[in-house]
Scaffold this motif. Structure first.
Motif, PDB file in Angstrom:
ATOM      1  N   ALA A  35       7.772   5.819   7.315  1.00 10.72           N
ATOM      2  CA  ALA A  35       8.160   7.230   7.210  1.00 10.72           C
ATOM      3  C   ALA A  35       9.320   7.436   6.236  1.00 10.72           C
ATOM      4  N   LYS A  36      10.371   6.637   6.365  1.00 15.58           N
ATOM      5  CA  LYS A  36      11.530   6.802   5.483  1.00 15.58           C
ATOM      6  C   LYS A  36      11.172   6.477   4.038  1.00 15.58           C
ATOM      7  N   GLN A  37      10.377   5.450   3.862  1.00 12.00           N
ATOM      8  CA  GLN A  37       9.989   5.072   2.506  1.00 12.00           C
ATOM      9  C   GLN A  37       9.158   6.167   1.850  1.00 12.00           C
ATOM     10  N   ALA A  38       8.331   6.849   2.622  1.00 15.03           N
ATOM     11  CA  ALA A  38       7.524   7.940   2.069  1.00 15.03           C
ATOM     12  C   ALA A  38       8.409   9.038   1.500  1.00 15.03           C
ATOM     13  N   SER A  39       9.458   9.417   2.247  1.00 18.47           N
ATOM     14  CA  SER A  39      10.363  10.462   1.752  1.00 18.47           C
ATOM     15  C   SER A  39      11.178   9.966   0.562  1.00 18.47           C
ATOM     16  N   ASP A  40      11.600   8.697   0.599  1.00 22.57           N
ATOM     17  CA  ASP A  40      12.363   8.136  -0.525  1.00 22.57           C
ATOM     18  C   ASP A  40      11.525   8.128  -1.804  1.00 22.57           C
ATOM     19  N   ILE A  41      10.263   7.739  -1.685  1.00 19.72           N
ATOM     20  CA  ILE A  41       9.392   7.685  -2.865  1.00 19.72           C
ATOM     21  C   ILE A  41       9.159   9.078  -3.423  1.00 19.72           C
ATOM     22  N   ALA A  42       8.864  10.035  -2.549  1.00 26.41           N
ATOM     23  CA  ALA A  42       8.597  11.405  -3.016  1.00 26.41           C
ATOM     24  C   ALA A  42       9.809  11.970  -3.750  1.00 26.41           C
ATOM     25  N   ASN A  43      11.006  11.787  -3.184  1.00 25.44           N
ATOM     26  CA  ASN A  43      12.215  12.298  -3.827  1.00 25.44           C
ATOM     27  C   ASN A  43      12.504  11.580  -5.142  1.00 25.44           C
TER      28      ASN A  43
ATOM     29  N   VAL B  59       5.729  25.894  -9.390  1.00 25.03           N
ATOM     30  CA  VAL B  59       6.131  24.917  -8.387  1.00 25.03           C
ATOM     31  C   VAL B  59       5.067  23.828  -8.292  1.00 25.03           C
ATOM     32  N   ARG B  60       5.511  22.586  -8.318  1.00 26.13           N
ATOM     33  CA  ARG B  60       4.604  21.455  -8.161  1.00 26.13           C
ATOM     34  C   ARG B  60       5.083  20.614  -6.991  1.00 26.13           C
ATOM     35  N   LYS B  61       4.123  20.133  -6.198  1.00 24.38           N
ATOM     36  CA  LYS B  61       4.430  19.309  -5.038  1.00 24.38           C
ATOM     37  C   LYS B  61       4.207  17.833  -5.371  1.00 24.38           C
ATOM     38  N   ILE B  62       5.185  17.017  -5.051  1.00 22.21           N
ATOM     39  CA  ILE B  62       5.094  15.578  -5.237  1.00 22.21           C
ATOM     40  C   ILE B  62       4.970  14.945  -3.858  1.00 22.21           C
ATOM     41  N   THR B  63       3.815  14.361  -3.574  1.00 27.56           N
ATOM     42  CA  THR B  63       3.542  13.805  -2.252  1.00 27.56           C
ATOM     43  C   THR B  63       3.415  12.290  -2.322  1.00 27.56           C
ATOM     44  N   ALA B  64       4.086  11.607  -1.401  1.00 27.11           N
ATOM     45  CA  ALA B  64       3.999  10.150  -1.297  1.00 27.11           C
ATOM     46  C   ALA B  64       3.433   9.787   0.070  1.00 27.11           C
ATOM     47  N   GLU B  65       2.555   8.797   0.093  1.00 28.26           N
ATOM     48  CA  GLU B  65       1.945   8.335   1.337  1.00 28.26           C
ATOM     49  C   GLU B  65       2.127   6.831   1.464  1.00 28.26           C
ATOM     50  N   THR B  66       2.651   6.412   2.604  1.00 32.02           N
ATOM     51  CA  THR B  66       2.857   4.992   2.857  1.00 32.02           C
ATOM     52  C   THR B  66       2.941   4.763   4.356  1.00 32.02           C
ATOM     53  N   GLY B  67       3.014   3.502   4.738  1.00 31.26           N
ATOM     54  CA  GLY B  67       3.047   3.180   6.160  1.00 31.26           C
ATOM     55  C   GLY B  67       4.411   3.304   6.791  1.00 31.26           C
TER      56      GLY B  67
ATOM     57  N   ARG C 235       0.837  -1.192   0.000  1.00 31.96           N
ATOM     58  CA  ARG C 235       0.000   0.000   0.000  1.00 31.96           C
ATOM     59  C   ARG C 235       0.874   1.245   0.000  1.00 31.96           C
ATOM     60  N   GLU C 236       1.170   1.723  -1.187  1.00 32.66           N
ATOM     61  CA  GLU C 236       1.877   2.992  -1.333  1.00 32.66           C
ATOM     62  C   GLU C 236       1.156   3.814  -2.373  1.00 32.66           C
ATOM     63  N   SER C 237       1.154   5.100  -2.212  1.00 32.20           N
ATOM     64  CA  SER C 237       0.511   5.958  -3.197  1.00 32.20           C
ATOM     65  C   SER C 237       1.290   7.249  -3.333  1.00 32.20           C
ATOM     66  N   GLY C 238       1.232   7.809  -4.525  1.00 34.67           N
ATOM     67  CA  GLY C 238       1.903   9.084  -4.765  1.00 34.67           C
ATOM     68  C   GLY C 238       1.004   9.977  -5.579  1.00 34.67           C
ATOM     69  N   ARG C 239       1.217  11.271  -5.460  1.00 35.08           N
ATOM     70  CA  ARG C 239       0.403  12.199  -6.237  1.00 35.08           C
ATOM     71  C   ARG C 239       1.171  13.494  -6.418  1.00 35.08           C
ATOM     72  N   SER C 240       0.801  14.196  -7.462  1.00 35.60           N
ATOM     73  CA  SER C 240       1.307  15.547  -7.663  1.00 35.60           C
ATOM     74  C   SER C 240       0.203  16.483  -7.210  1.00 35.60           C
ATOM     75  N   ASP C 241       0.494  17.277  -6.199  1.00 32.51           N
ATOM     76  CA  ASP C 241      -0.546  18.051  -5.524  1.00 32.51           C
ATOM     77  C   ASP C 241      -0.661  19.444  -6.120  1.00 32.51           C
ATOM     78  N   ASN C 242      -1.860  19.766  -6.654  1.00 36.20           N
ATOM     79  CA  ASN C 242      -2.096  21.081  -7.265  1.00 36.20           C
ATOM     80  C   ASN C 242      -3.109  21.902  -6.502  1.00 36.20           C
ATOM     81  N   ARG C 243      -3.539  21.446  -5.351  1.00 28.61           N
ATOM     82  CA  ARG C 243      -4.593  22.157  -4.642  1.00 28.61           C
ATOM     83  C   ARG C 243      -4.163  23.576  -4.279  1.00 28.61           C
ATOM     84  N   HIS C 244      -5.055  24.504  -4.530  1.00 31.40           N
ATOM     85  CA  HIS C 244      -4.854  25.919  -4.185  1.00 31.40           C
ATOM     86  C   HIS C 244      -3.707  26.562  -4.971  1.00 31.40           C
TER      87      HIS C 244
END
Length: 205
Positions: free
Chosen positions: A142-150, A132-140, A116-125
């Motif tokens: 913490a380190k893996q979330a930052s690794d995926i986003a980067n 500038v575009r935000k790349i957000t990763a969500e997972t269970g 269960r991992e997910s990523g998205r490019s966040d354009n809200r607001h």
């Protein structure tokens, strides 16, 4: 008399008074306490038993390539370059979720795709022309979330610069990682304080 009966009948039909409500609550106080405890305990159990989710965000910045601006065959001037980037960047949120961007990330980090991992490019607001575009990763993890986003941010930059245009031409858009995702200290979900407050209010109701 008939008049007194009408007055008494009107008074009884006015509805429940505050004292009547207190008497009803006192009469059923035990069931009220039991219901409150059950509802609040259920919300607490869900809050503390649901697996935590960590969220990490990297940021990329779109700009023009210096050599492309100087090449009149690609972009004639800075004004046209800015307009071109504004138009192109609207497609990047969708591009960030494509196989071309995510497959190198999966291979590089050795991710199991069934996890269960997910990523998205966040354009809200953010307005469409915002560079500038935000790349957000969500997972269970913490380190893996930052690794995926980067990793997604770097892969997106690579695809934009090298894979979207003819091999003989340099991409007119340069996508730079301006903010790397840091390892989150606390989970983004569940929001313990919010969930407990909701449980408290629901139990009282």
């Amino acid at each position: 008399t008939a008049t007194n009966q009408v007055v008494e009948s009107t008074e009884t039909e006015d509805g429940i008074t505050l004292m009547d409500l207190f008497r009803i609550v006192r009469k059923h106080i035990l069931w009220g306490i039991i219901t409150f405890v059950v509802v609040f305990a259920a919300v607490c159990a869900y809050t503390f038993l649901v697996p935590p989710t960590y969220s990490a965000t990297a940021q990329v910045f779109a700009t023009y390539s210096d050599s492309s601006v100087q090449d009149d065959n690609n972009i004639s001037n800075f004004s046209n370059a800015s307009t071109y980037i504004s138009n192109q960047i609207q497609s990047y949120p969708t591009l960030a979720t494509t196989e071309a961007v995510l497959k190198p990330v999966i291979d590089d980090l050795g991710l199991a795709t069934h996890r269960r991992e997910s990523g998205r490019s966040d354009n809200r607001h953010e307005p469409d022309e915002y560079r500038v575009r935000k790349i957000t990763a969500e997972t269970g993890d913490a380190k893996q979330a930052s690794d995926i986003a980067n990793s997604v941010a770097e892969s997106l930059s690579n695809v934009v610069e090298k894979s979207l245009h003819a091999s003989s031409k340099e991409s007119p858009v340069k996508l730079s990682v301006v903010q790397r995702a840091a390892e989150p200290v606390t989970p983004s979900s569940p929001n313990v304080a919010l969930y407990l407050a909701v449980g408290l209010v629901a139990g009282l109701i």
